[in-house]
Design an enzyme around this catalytic site. Structure first.
Site, PDB file in Angstrom:
ATOM      1  N   PRO A 235       1.234  -1.271  -0.195  1.00  0.00           N
ATOM      2  CA  PRO A 235       0.355   0.155  -0.372  1.00  0.00           C
ATOM      3  C   PRO A 235       0.671   1.134   0.057  1.00  0.00           C
ATOM      4  O   PRO A 235       1.629   1.567   1.344  1.00  0.00           O
ATOM      5  CB  PRO A 235      -0.564  -0.544   1.541  1.00  0.00           C
ATOM      6  CG  PRO A 235      -0.178  -1.269   2.415  1.00  0.00           C
ATOM      7  CD  PRO A 235       0.647  -2.039   1.377  1.00  0.00           C
ATOM      8  N   ASP A 411       5.811   2.154   2.074  1.00  0.00           N
ATOM      9  CA  ASP A 411       4.814   1.361   2.837  1.00  0.00           C
ATOM     10  C   ASP A 411       4.228   1.491   3.161  1.00  0.00           C
ATOM     11  O   ASP A 411       4.597   1.768   4.449  1.00  0.00           O
ATOM     12  CB  ASP A 411       5.257   0.063   2.694  1.00  0.00           C
ATOM     13  CG  ASP A 411       4.747  -1.780   3.368  1.00  0.00           C
ATOM     14  OD1 ASP A 411       3.790  -1.218   3.302  1.00  0.00           O
ATOM     15  OD2 ASP A 411       4.681  -2.589   2.602  1.00  0.00           O
ATOM     16  N   HIS A 412       2.631   1.647   3.545  1.00  0.00           N
ATOM     17  CA  HIS A 412       2.239   2.158   5.003  1.00  0.00           C
ATOM     18  C   HIS A 412       1.805   2.113   5.479  1.00  0.00           C
ATOM     19  O   HIS A 412       1.670   1.890   7.379  1.00  0.00           O
ATOM     20  CB  HIS A 412       1.036   2.729   4.611  1.00  0.00           C
ATOM     21  CG  HIS A 412       0.405   3.931   4.849  1.00  0.00           C
ATOM     22  ND1 HIS A 412       0.529   4.437   6.405  1.00  0.00           N
ATOM     23  CD2 HIS A 412      -0.739   5.157   4.452  1.00  0.00           C
ATOM     24  CE1 HIS A 412      -0.015   5.647   6.667  1.00  0.00           C
ATOM     25  NE2 HIS A 412      -0.579   5.503   6.008  1.00  0.00           N
ATOM     26  N   ARG A 413       2.123   0.330   5.727  1.00  0.00           N
ATOM     27  CA  ARG A 413       2.377  -0.873   6.870  1.00  0.00           C
ATOM     28  C   ARG A 413       2.755  -0.136   7.487  1.00  0.00           C
ATOM     29  O   ARG A 413       2.991  -1.339   8.951  1.00  0.00           O
ATOM     30  CB  ARG A 413       2.206  -2.493   5.606  1.00  0.00           C
ATOM     31  CG  ARG A 413       0.775  -2.604   5.223  1.00  0.00           C
ATOM     32  CD  ARG A 413       1.151  -4.265   4.369  1.00  0.00           C
ATOM     33  NE  ARG A 413       1.773  -4.162   3.832  1.00  0.00           N
ATOM     34  CZ  ARG A 413       2.747  -5.105   3.063  1.00  0.00           C
ATOM     35  NH1 ARG A 413       1.765  -5.813   2.923  1.00  0.00           N
ATOM     36  NH2 ARG A 413       4.107  -4.540   1.952  1.00  0.00           N
ATOM     37  N   ILE A 415       5.209   2.440   7.504  1.00  0.00           N
ATOM     38  CA  ILE A 415       5.199   3.282   8.160  1.00  0.00           C
ATOM     39  C   ILE A 415       3.853   4.312   8.022  1.00  0.00           C
ATOM     40  O   ILE A 415       3.318   4.164   6.986  1.00  0.00           O
ATOM     41  CB  ILE A 415       6.247   4.074   6.729  1.00  0.00           C
ATOM     42  CG1 ILE A 415       7.536   3.647   6.940  1.00  0.00           C
ATOM     43  CG2 ILE A 415       6.853   5.503   6.855  1.00  0.00           C
ATOM     44  CD1 ILE A 415       8.560   3.538   5.825  1.00  0.00           C
TER      45      ILE A 415
END
Ligand code: CAO
Length: 439
Positions: A235, A411-413, A415
């Site tokens: 993501p 990667d929004h998971r 950060i």
């Protein structure tokens, strides 16, 4: 042989649910967990599995009837030892109003199936992961289609049905297998797994004009797979920023002649590498990877920066090792060496492994901003664009400053957004004032 009166088992909080399908008729042979009926409430559809194996001798309900837990629905003549003693007295009426106690132990509880569950075919290779319970209790399909799917190891929960009310036909199971085998849809756990991505339509472009088909080069094919994998699995968020590199570039120009004497070409990229490493030390989540189950973050204590290099054959990403331990000249030498090797097609696996963060620089070409794709399993990548002289207000007047736009995709998971912009701000500050790098 004993006849078992089948009743509606515990269906949770549902009461008086409409029968929308009767999946068996008198004379059909069923196995434990084969679906007998489909019920539909306003929230979910659910199938009622058979608690026994045997032959259906009577169906006591019709489509459109409403049933609740304990309602009598059919008789099954139980085969072999699986017979469960039928309740001795009080046979329910054909359209049972009075609930009969369900044979509790043998009546598996049906699971409500969300109607909008995305259909995804499963690879035959995944058959060992398929359990009979999940195949028996969730999807609309006849016993023969279930048996067909079971034989091929296909989980019907992942197949979309084209029959009436989404019922799965044998042809749907065949199409699902074909899609996986031909690579149109990836099996779960692989790149496109679980996403249920509809394929791009195939079009004969020659109907609109002249065309030429050229096969993609080997590197493009390989990098394409990695990019697609990352695009689908990560993501992405891209943070855009810019920094004032006027002083940095002046310093670079001051050093240029001395560097050239040593056969080194100094470009802004090496300064960016040093600034990035300083920021990575401050924000270790950017110098990391997620564990395969995505439940932990693996922070790395080494700083190896991958550099995207444009070659005539396609994009490759050699890695400059231990950037934290090297000076500007040494980094420039490394960069020249790996980019020459990349363009000559001489990079080995060791040159391209062990990276912790990647930089993609288009600054030598142009552009204002772009969104690089994270080089998974790394969690972040920087995109550098071309620096330009711009008027900047210093509080009393506009002054010409060299401003470099850059972006960081992450990667929004791993950060969060606030951390993302703190990271880009730190990189910008280090590049605006190189003295901070030695603090
Ligand atoms: N702003 C302004 N000028 C820049 C700049 C920037 N951000 N970055 C580089 N330049 C200048 C350099 O200083 C050099 O100019 P001089 O010769 O006058 O000093 C010129 O642009 C060319 O630089 P370069 O591209 O040869 O060198 P580099 O160190 O900046 O980059 C490399 C090396 C290997 C990264 C680069 O050659 C390359 O391949 N870039 C493309 C990467 C790519 O395709 N990324 C996309 C991936 S996603 O599809």
């Amino acid at each position: 042989m004993a006849t078992q009166q089948i009743t509606i088992p515990d269906i949770g909080d549902f009461d008086s649910v409409e029968i929308i399908e009767i999946l068996v008729s008198a004379g059909d042979t069923v196995s434990v967990d084969d679906s007998l009926l489909t019920l539909e409430s306003d929230k979910a559809t659910m199938e009622i599995p058979s608690p026994v194996s045997g032959t259906v001798t009577k169906v006591a309900v019709s489509i459109g009837d409403s049933v609740s837990e304990g309602d009598y629905i059919m008789d099954i003549e139980v085969s072999g030892d699986a017979a469960v003693p039928a309740p001795a007295e009080e046979k329910p009426a054909e359209k049972a109003a009075a609930p009969t106690p369900a044979p509790a132990a043998e009546a598996p509880k049906p699971e409500p199936v969300p109607q909008a569950a995305p259909p995804v075919p499963v690879a035959p290779a995944a058959s060992k992961l398929v359990n009979a319970q999940s195949m028996g209790a969730k999807s609309h399909a006849s016993p023969s289609v279930r048996s067909f799917a079971r034989k091929l190891g296909v989980d019907l929960a992942n197949v979309s049905g084209t029959g009436p009310k989404g019922r799965i036909q044998q042809t749907d199971v065949e199409a699902a297998i074909k899609a996986v085998m031909s690579g149109q849809t990836a099996a779960p756990g692989q790149a496109a797994g679980g996403a249920g991505i509809p394929p791009v339509p195939t079009i004969d472009f020659s109907q609109f004009g002249e065309t030429e088909t050229v096969e993609l080069g080997r590197i493009k094919k390989i990098s394409g797979k990695f990019l697609h994998t990352s695009w689908l699995n990560v993501p992405h968020v891209t943070q855009f920023d810019e920094c004032d590199i006027t002083e940095m570039d002046q310093f670079r120009k001051d050093q240029k002649a001395a560097a050239e004497k040593q056969g080194i070409k100094l470009t802004p990229l090496v300064f960016v590498m040093k600034a990035v490493v300083k920021a990575l030390q401050e924000f270790p989540s950017f110098n990391a990877s997620l564990s395969p189950d995505a439940q932990s973050i693996i922070k790395k204590g080494y700083y190896n920066i991958g550099i995207a290099v444009d070659t005539p054959n396609g994009l490759v990403v050699p890695v400059v090792k231990d950037v934290d331990k090297k000076g500007i000249y040494e980094l420039s030498r490394d960069l020249m060496e790996i980019s020459a090797k990349a363009r000559d097609g001489k990079l080995g696996p060791a040159d391209m492994s062990g990276g912790t963060f990647t930089i993609s620089s288009l600054g030598g070409i142009g552009g204002t901003q772009f969104t690089p794709i994270v080089n998974a399993p790394e969690v972040a990548i920087m995109g550098l664009s071309k620096a330009k002289m711009q008027p900047v207000w210093n509080g009393s007047e506009f002054v010409p400053r060299l401003i470099m736009p850059f972006s960081v995709s992450y990667d929004h998971r791993a950060i969060d957004g606030a951390e993302g912009v703190r990271f880009t701000t730190a990189v910008g500050q280090y590049l605006s004032d190189l003295r901070q790098l030695i603090l």
